[in-house]
Design an enzyme around this catalytic site. Structure first.
Site, PDB file in Angstrom:
ATOM      1  N   GLU A 100      10.738  -8.272   1.938  1.00  0.00           N
ATOM      2  CA  GLU A 100       9.562  -8.715   2.691  1.00  0.00           C
ATOM      3  C   GLU A 100       9.965  -9.095   4.121  1.00  0.00           C
ATOM      4  OE1 GLU A 100       6.005 -12.051   2.176  1.00  0.00           O
ATOM      5  OE2 GLU A 100       7.964 -12.418   1.274  1.00  0.00           O
ATOM      6  N   LYS A 151      -0.662  -7.666   1.908  1.00  0.00           N
ATOM      7  CA  LYS A 151      -0.462  -8.731   0.936  1.00  0.00           C
ATOM      8  C   LYS A 151      -1.780  -9.449   0.635  1.00  0.00           C
ATOM      9  CE  LYS A 151       2.627 -12.734   0.225  1.00  0.00           C
ATOM     10  NZ  LYS A 151       3.654 -13.562   0.921  1.00  0.00           N
ATOM     11  N   CYS A 167       5.903 -10.462  -2.775  1.00  0.00           N
ATOM     12  CA  CYS A 167       6.320 -11.843  -2.993  1.00  0.00           C
ATOM     13  C   CYS A 167       5.351 -12.668  -3.852  1.00  0.00           C
ATOM     14  CB  CYS A 167       6.585 -12.514  -1.642  1.00  0.00           C
ATOM     15  SG  CYS A 167       7.690 -13.952  -1.739  1.00  0.00           S
TER      16      CYS A 167
END
Length: 254
Positions: free
Chosen positions: A40, A106, A140
């Site tokens: 990331e 995300k 994540c």
């Protein structure tokens, strides 16, 4: 499919230095890889200062990724900060060997760090088709939300890229294995190591699990390139033998 992933320290908010380091490792990977995975925010570390380091889809890092993908005839994926229409995104880019680009923004922004106040969340779940594989892209904090990742599309590989810190690494280890088991698919989590400017320590633990939750590879706290070969036919056979996905609850996401 042959996967190589990169686990290393990241230089804080310095895209040029991180590209240089990644390229050095990349050129030492085996010639015959299909997919190269970066963590990331691989150009900056997990920063809340996007105005200083954000790029565009026509920017230097995307052009650089296309060049590397073409050189090794492989796909490359990882997330970086993208500015688009005046908004900032933590965007996972998937660059095909042809130069085509797919991406996932995300969805679950990390409120504990204020990510939700700075970045715009994504709305779409993204499944990339590549070399006969259906690959689900996640970033994540998405790992903590199994409903969003639930394998209702019959994807083959669940891929997480992260900056996951040491105090919560037990959750990373447990949830990666859980996602592999419940979704009956290969699951890969690629994390970083080192310490960032906020004095957060990252212990690595980049891992590969098969569809039965068996660990295939663990990079622990080492720096470098790690390779693993995935077998789609073997996974499909397991899915026929243990047809758990067929018994899953049906639902829709808001």
């Amino acid at each position: 499919m042959k996967i190589a992933f990169f686990q290393s320290e990241l230089t804080w908010e310095n895209p040029a230095e991180n590209r240089k380091n990644i390229e050095r490792y990349f050129r030492n990977t085996p010639q015959a890889i299909d997919l190269f995975v970066l963590p990331e925010m691989f150009t900056t570390g997990f920063t809340m200062h996007p105005h200083e380091v954000a790029e565009t889809l026509d920017g230097e890092t995307i052009s650089w990724l296309k060049k590397l993908a073409a050189e090794k005839n492989c796909a490359i994926t990882g997330s970086l900060i993208i500015k688009e229409n005046g908004k900032y995104y933590n965007r996972m880019i998937f660059v095909f060997p042809t130069g085509k680009v797919a991406f996932y923004d995300k969805r679950h922004l990390f409120t504990l760090a204020g990510e939700d106040k700075i970045y715009t969340k994504g709305e779409e779940k993204v499944i990339v088709k590549y070399k006969g594989w259906n690959i689900c892209l996640q970033i994540c904090y998405d790992l903590r939300f199994p409903v969003f990742a639930r394998n209702i599309e019959q994807y083959d590989l669940l891929l997480y890229v992260a900056n996951w810190p040491k105090p919560r690494i037990n959750a990373w280890d447990a949830l990666l294995k859980a996602r592999a088991i419940e979704n009956m698919c290969y699951t890969i989590g690629v994390n970083r190591i080192g310490t960032d400017a906020n004095q957060l320590e990252y212990p690595g633990h980049s891992q590969v699990f098969d569809c039965m939750g068996m660990e295939r590879l663990n990079a622990h706290n080492e720096s470098g390139i790690f390779c693993c070969e995935l077998d789609l036919l073997q996974q499909n056979a397991k899915r026929v033998q243990f047809n758990f996905l067929n018994d899953a609850d049906r639902f829709t996401l808001d």
